[in-house]
Enzyme design. Structure first.
Site, PDB file in Angstrom:
ATOM      1  N   LYS A   1      10.001  67.974  30.523  1.00  0.00           N
ATOM      2  CA  LYS A   1      10.604  66.833  29.824  1.00  0.00           C
ATOM      3  C   LYS A   1      10.549  67.053  28.316  1.00  0.00           C
ATOM      4  CE  LYS A   1      11.327  64.370  33.520  1.00  0.00           C
ATOM      5  NZ  LYS A   1      12.659  64.253  34.030  1.00  0.00           N
ATOM      6  N   CYS A   2      11.410  66.334  27.622  1.00  0.00           N
ATOM      7  CA  CYS A   2      11.471  66.372  26.163  1.00  0.00           C
ATOM      8  C   CYS A   2      10.077  66.126  25.587  1.00  0.00           C
ATOM      9  CB  CYS A   2      12.437  65.292  25.696  1.00  0.00           C
ATOM     10  SG  CYS A   2      12.686  65.245  23.928  1.00  0.00           S
ATOM     11  N   PRO A   3       9.672  66.889  24.610  1.00  0.00           N
ATOM     12  CA  PRO A   3      10.404  67.864  23.797  1.00  0.00           C
ATOM     13  C   PRO A   3      10.199  69.316  24.233  1.00  0.00           C
ATOM     14  CG  PRO A   3       8.355  67.385  22.695  1.00  0.00           C
ATOM     15  CD  PRO A   3       8.372  66.578  23.988  1.00  0.00           C
TER      16      PRO A   3
ATOM     17  N   ASP B   1      16.101  68.242  32.525  1.00  0.00           N
ATOM     18  CA  ASP B   1      16.000  66.967  31.819  1.00  0.00           C
ATOM     19  C   ASP B   1      17.381  66.607  31.264  1.00  0.00           C
ATOM     20  OD1 ASP B   1      15.472  64.791  30.225  1.00  0.00           O
ATOM     21  OD2 ASP B   1      13.962  65.774  28.983  1.00  0.00           O
TER      22      ASP B   1
ATOM     23  N   ASP C   1      19.777  67.111  23.122  1.00  0.00           N
ATOM     24  CA  ASP C   1      18.744  67.776  22.317  1.00  0.00           C
ATOM     25  C   ASP C   1      19.183  69.183  21.910  1.00  0.00           C
ATOM     26  OD1 ASP C   1      17.125  65.560  22.534  1.00  0.00           O
ATOM     27  OD2 ASP C   1      15.838  66.413  24.093  1.00  0.00           O
TER      28      ASP C   1
END
Length: 81
Positions: free
Chosen positions: A13-15, A40, A46
């Protein structure tokens, strides 16, 4: 499409996908291509923003299904020196 290095960030998942992408690109020479996989959904925006901010070039973005999971495949060319 030709690529010089592969990066698998499936399940992260981000980041983390962007951080791993940044590290992988730092290990490549100018104009080499990184093929990155992410699951994700936020990774799409992103990665696009990351390329715009850093000068790297997103050559392609593909979306495929693997066992009912959407996988995003990016080809990113490291910016020229």
């Amino acid at each position: 499409m030709h690529f010089d290095q592969e990066l698998n960030t499936r399940g992260l998942k981000c980041p983390l996908p962007i951080l791993r992408c940044k590290k992988a690109l730092s290990e490549l020479s100018a104009s080499q291509v990184l093929k990155a996989y992410a699951t994700d959904p936020g990774a799409v925006k992103d990665f696009q923003a990351f390329c715009k901010q850093t000068g790297h070039v997103m050559l392609s973005l593909e979306e495929i299904k693997e066992d009912e999971i959407t996988v995003y495949i990016f080809h990113i060319q490291k910016k020229a020196a």
